[in-house]
Design a protein around this motif. Structure first.
Motif, PDB file in Angstrom:
ATOM      1  N   TYR A 168      -4.391  -8.737   8.371  1.00 40.62           N
ATOM      2  CA  TYR A 168      -4.438  -7.878   9.550  1.00 40.62           C
ATOM      3  C   TYR A 168      -3.047  -7.513  10.073  1.00 40.62           C
ATOM      4  N   ARG A 169      -2.025  -8.146   9.557  1.00 39.81           N
ATOM      5  CA  ARG A 169      -0.673  -7.819  10.014  1.00 39.81           C
ATOM      6  C   ARG A 169      -0.270  -6.446   9.485  1.00 39.81           C
ATOM      7  N   PRO A 170       0.573  -5.716  10.222  1.00 40.00           N
ATOM      8  CA  PRO A 170       1.014  -4.394   9.740  1.00 40.00           C
ATOM      9  C   PRO A 170       1.761  -4.526   8.418  1.00 40.00           C
ATOM     10  N   PRO A 171       1.643  -3.548   7.532  1.00 40.64           N
ATOM     11  CA  PRO A 171       2.290  -3.613   6.214  1.00 40.64           C
ATOM     12  C   PRO A 171       3.783  -3.320   6.295  1.00 40.64           C
ATOM     13  N   MET A 172       4.545  -4.302   6.788  1.00 38.77           N
ATOM     14  CA  MET A 172       5.991  -4.161   6.927  1.00 38.77           C
ATOM     15  C   MET A 172       6.684  -5.151   6.005  1.00 38.77           C
ATOM     16  N   GLN A 173       7.808  -4.730   5.451  1.00 40.22           N
ATOM     17  CA  GLN A 173       8.506  -5.582   4.493  1.00 40.22           C
ATOM     18  C   GLN A 173       9.458  -6.578   5.163  1.00 40.22           C
ATOM     19  N   ARG A 174       9.735  -6.430   6.428  1.00 42.72           N
ATOM     20  CA  ARG A 174      10.632  -7.362   7.096  1.00 42.72           C
ATOM     21  C   ARG A 174       9.879  -8.654   7.422  1.00 42.72           C
ATOM     22  N   LYS A 175      10.390  -9.761   6.890  1.00 44.85           N
ATOM     23  CA  LYS A 175       9.719 -11.035   7.078  1.00 44.85           C
ATOM     24  C   LYS A 175       9.663 -11.415   8.550  1.00 44.85           C
ATOM     25  N   GLY A 176      10.701 -11.072   9.315  1.00 44.40           N
ATOM     26  CA  GLY A 176      10.711 -11.395  10.729  1.00 44.40           C
ATOM     27  C   GLY A 176       9.564 -10.740  11.474  1.00 44.40           C
ATOM     28  N   TRP A 177       9.304  -9.471  11.170  1.00 38.83           N
ATOM     29  CA  TRP A 177       8.193  -8.765  11.807  1.00 38.83           C
ATOM     30  C   TRP A 177       6.852  -9.333  11.369  1.00 38.83           C
ATOM     31  N   LEU A 178       6.761  -9.719  10.113  1.00 35.71           N
ATOM     32  CA  LEU A 178       5.524 -10.331   9.628  1.00 35.71           C
ATOM     33  C   LEU A 178       5.245 -11.654  10.355  1.00 35.71           C
ATOM     34  N   ASP A 179       6.298 -12.427  10.571  1.00 35.74           N
ATOM     35  CA  ASP A 179       6.124 -13.692  11.275  1.00 35.74           C
ATOM     36  C   ASP A 179       5.730 -13.465  12.734  1.00 35.74           C
ATOM     37  N   LYS A 180       6.319 -12.470  13.368  1.00 34.07           N
ATOM     38  CA  LYS A 180       6.017 -12.200  14.779  1.00 34.07           C
ATOM     39  C   LYS A 180       4.590 -11.681  14.972  1.00 34.07           C
ATOM     40  N   SER A 181       4.040 -11.048  13.952  1.00 34.62           N
ATOM     41  CA  SER A 181       2.685 -10.491  14.072  1.00 34.62           C
ATOM     42  C   SER A 181       1.627 -11.437  13.526  1.00 34.62           C
ATOM     43  N   ARG A 182       1.976 -12.711  13.409  1.00 37.55           N
ATOM     44  CA  ARG A 182       1.038 -13.697  12.875  1.00 37.55           C
ATOM     45  C   ARG A 182      -0.229 -13.784  13.725  1.00 37.55           C
ATOM     46  N   PHE A 183      -0.095 -13.563  15.037  1.00 41.86           N
ATOM     47  CA  PHE A 183      -1.239 -13.679  15.945  1.00 41.86           C
ATOM     48  C   PHE A 183      -2.345 -12.680  15.608  1.00 41.86           C
ATOM     49  N   LEU A 184      -2.008 -11.612  14.888  1.00 43.57           N
ATOM     50  CA  LEU A 184      -3.005 -10.600  14.555  1.00 43.57           C
ATOM     51  C   LEU A 184      -4.045 -11.092  13.563  1.00 43.57           C
ATOM     52  N   GLU A 185      -3.782 -12.185  12.870  1.00 43.78           N
ATOM     53  CA  GLU A 185      -4.744 -12.697  11.902  1.00 43.78           C
ATOM     54  C   GLU A 185      -6.061 -13.064  12.585  1.00 43.78           C
ATOM     55  N   GLN A 186      -5.968 -13.829  13.675  1.00 40.35           N
ATOM     56  CA  GLN A 186      -7.179 -14.219  14.393  1.00 40.35           C
ATOM     57  C   GLN A 186      -7.657 -13.123  15.335  1.00 40.35           C
ATOM     58  N   ALA A 187      -6.728 -12.465  16.002  1.00 42.88           N
ATOM     59  CA  ALA A 187      -7.116 -11.403  16.934  1.00 42.88           C
ATOM     60  C   ALA A 187      -7.761 -10.236  16.209  1.00 42.88           C
ATOM     61  N   GLY A 188      -7.219  -9.872  15.040  1.00 41.80           N
ATOM     62  CA  GLY A 188      -7.760  -8.746  14.301  1.00 41.80           C
ATOM     63  C   GLY A 188      -9.165  -8.994  13.807  1.00 41.80           C
ATOM     64  N   ASP A 189      -9.447 -10.231  13.390  1.00 43.73           N
ATOM     65  CA  ASP A 189     -10.777 -10.557  12.891  1.00 43.73           C
ATOM     66  C   ASP A 189     -11.832 -10.451  13.991  1.00 43.73           C
ATOM     67  N   LYS A 190     -11.421 -10.638  15.242  1.00 46.51           N
ATOM     68  CA  LYS A 190     -12.346 -10.552  16.366  1.00 46.51           C
ATOM     69  C   LYS A 190     -12.410  -9.142  16.949  1.00 46.51           C
ATOM     70  N   LEU A 191     -11.256  -8.493  17.093  1.00 44.38           N
ATOM     71  CA  LEU A 191     -11.202  -7.190  17.747  1.00 44.38           C
ATOM     72  C   LEU A 191     -11.436  -6.033  16.787  1.00 44.38           C
ATOM     73  N   TRP A 192     -11.063  -6.205  15.532  1.00 45.27           N
ATOM     74  CA  TRP A 192     -11.196  -5.137  14.538  1.00 45.27           C
ATOM     75  C   TRP A 192     -11.672  -5.772  13.234  1.00 45.27           C
ATOM     76  N   PRO A 193     -12.911  -6.260  13.186  1.00 46.03           N
ATOM     77  CA  PRO A 193     -13.373  -7.082  12.061  1.00 46.03           C
ATOM     78  C   PRO A 193     -13.323  -6.396  10.705  1.00 46.03           C
ATOM     79  N   GLY A 194     -13.401  -5.073  10.662  1.00 44.06           N
ATOM     80  CA  GLY A 194     -13.359  -4.370   9.384  1.00 44.06           C
ATOM     81  C   GLY A 194     -12.015  -3.739   9.097  1.00 44.06           C
ATOM     82  N   GLY A 195     -10.992  -4.134   9.835  1.00 41.61           N
ATOM     83  CA  GLY A 195      -9.705  -3.474   9.702  1.00 41.61           C
ATOM     84  C   GLY A 195      -8.657  -4.232   8.938  1.00 41.61           C
ATOM     85  N   GLY A 196      -9.047  -5.277   8.221  1.00 45.09           N
ATOM     86  CA  GLY A 196      -8.073  -6.000   7.414  1.00 45.09           C
ATOM     87  C   GLY A 196      -7.571  -5.155   6.265  1.00 45.09           C
ATOM     88  N   GLY A 197      -6.350  -5.392   5.836  1.00 47.86           N
ATOM     89  CA  GLY A 197      -5.772  -4.592   4.762  1.00 47.86           C
ATOM     90  C   GLY A 197      -6.416  -4.816   3.416  1.00 47.86           C
TER      91      GLY A 197
END
Length: 244
Positions: A168-197
């Motif tokens: 569910y994290r945005p498709p960005m190549q910067r590892k720092g941004w990927l780490d900061k968007s870690r919260f989207l894993e659980q939030a995305g599954d609840k708020l946007w259940p069909g929106g995983g990459g």
């Protein structure tokens, strides 16, 4: 297909690729560990060992890419009909020249009640939007819509057992941004259940007209022996013993 798969395999070494590989590896581990049988095969992408948690005695990674143990094409597998218990397709359909032909071949080689595990890119996600602005790997893959893939599976009597979305994290190549968007894993599954990459499908091969017939134990009559009958039998046996 071979060049695209090899480029995709190289892309898995990037920060975004490692995130995808780790996410899918965890799903394959927890899904394959309880699938039993004799023969399991992974088609393409040896850089992601999808069968490492499985315990079948015969396991193989096949395909045309470098590192595969058995060289073959996905549309013509060198196996007899109904000879495999488990077939894993990690993004195989995304980069196949004819994805539907790959599924037909998968149905041919699978045993009845055999399992097929499929992962693919979800076009209805942030990852799907990314491909609108990029034409390199992996964004040049098919990104098959899930409803279309389900229709193909139904036509081949391949029944979906369960499905799951990942990444569910945005498709960005910067590892720092990927780490900061870690919260989207659980939030995305609840708020946007069909929106995983990525979508992950656990499929079983059903055979029409095949039914498992079990005895109707409710109709079985078990004779009951009364205590009086038991005593009478013992008395008769005692009399026989005295007459000897």
């Amino acid at each position: 297909m071979t060049a695209a798969v090899e480029h995709f395999a190289a892309w898995l070494a990037t920060p975004l690729g490692q995130y995808l590989r780790d996410s899918e590896a965890a799903w394959f581990d927890r899904t394959t560990v309880d699938i039993f049988g004799y023969k399991a095969m992974q088609l393409e992408l040896p850089q992601l060992d999808c069968l490492r948690a499985n315990r079948m005695p015969w396991r193989c990674i096949a395909g045309r890419a470098a590192g595969t143990q058995l060289k073959c094409v996905a549309e013509a597998l060198p196996f007899a009909e109904q000879s495999l218990d488990l077939l894993v397709l990690p993004h195989t359909l995304d980069f196949a020249s004819d994805p539907h032909a790959v599924l037909r071949e998968a149905e041919r080689v699978m045993m009845p009640e055999g399992r097929v595990l499929i992962t693919g890119f979800n076009p209805w996600s942030l990852w799907g939007l990314r491909r609108l602005k990029a034409n390199d790997v992996p964004w040049q893959g098919h990104f098959l819509a899930l409803h279309r893939l389900k229709d193909w599976l139904a036509l081949l009597d391949l029944q979906l057992v369960r499905g799951e979305f990942l990444c569910y994290r945005p498709p960005m190549q910067r590892k720092g941004w990927l780490d900061k968007s870690r919260f989207l894993e659980q939030a995305g599954d609840k708020l946007w259940p069909g929106g995983g990459g990525v979508y992950c499908l656990d499929v079983v091969k059903r055979v029409r007209g095949m039914n498992v017939i079990e005895p109707d134990w409710s109709q079985v009559v078990v004779p009951k022996r009364s205590a009086a009958a038991v005593v009478e039998k013992m008395r008769l046996q005692s009399e026989k013993d005295r007459c000897k």
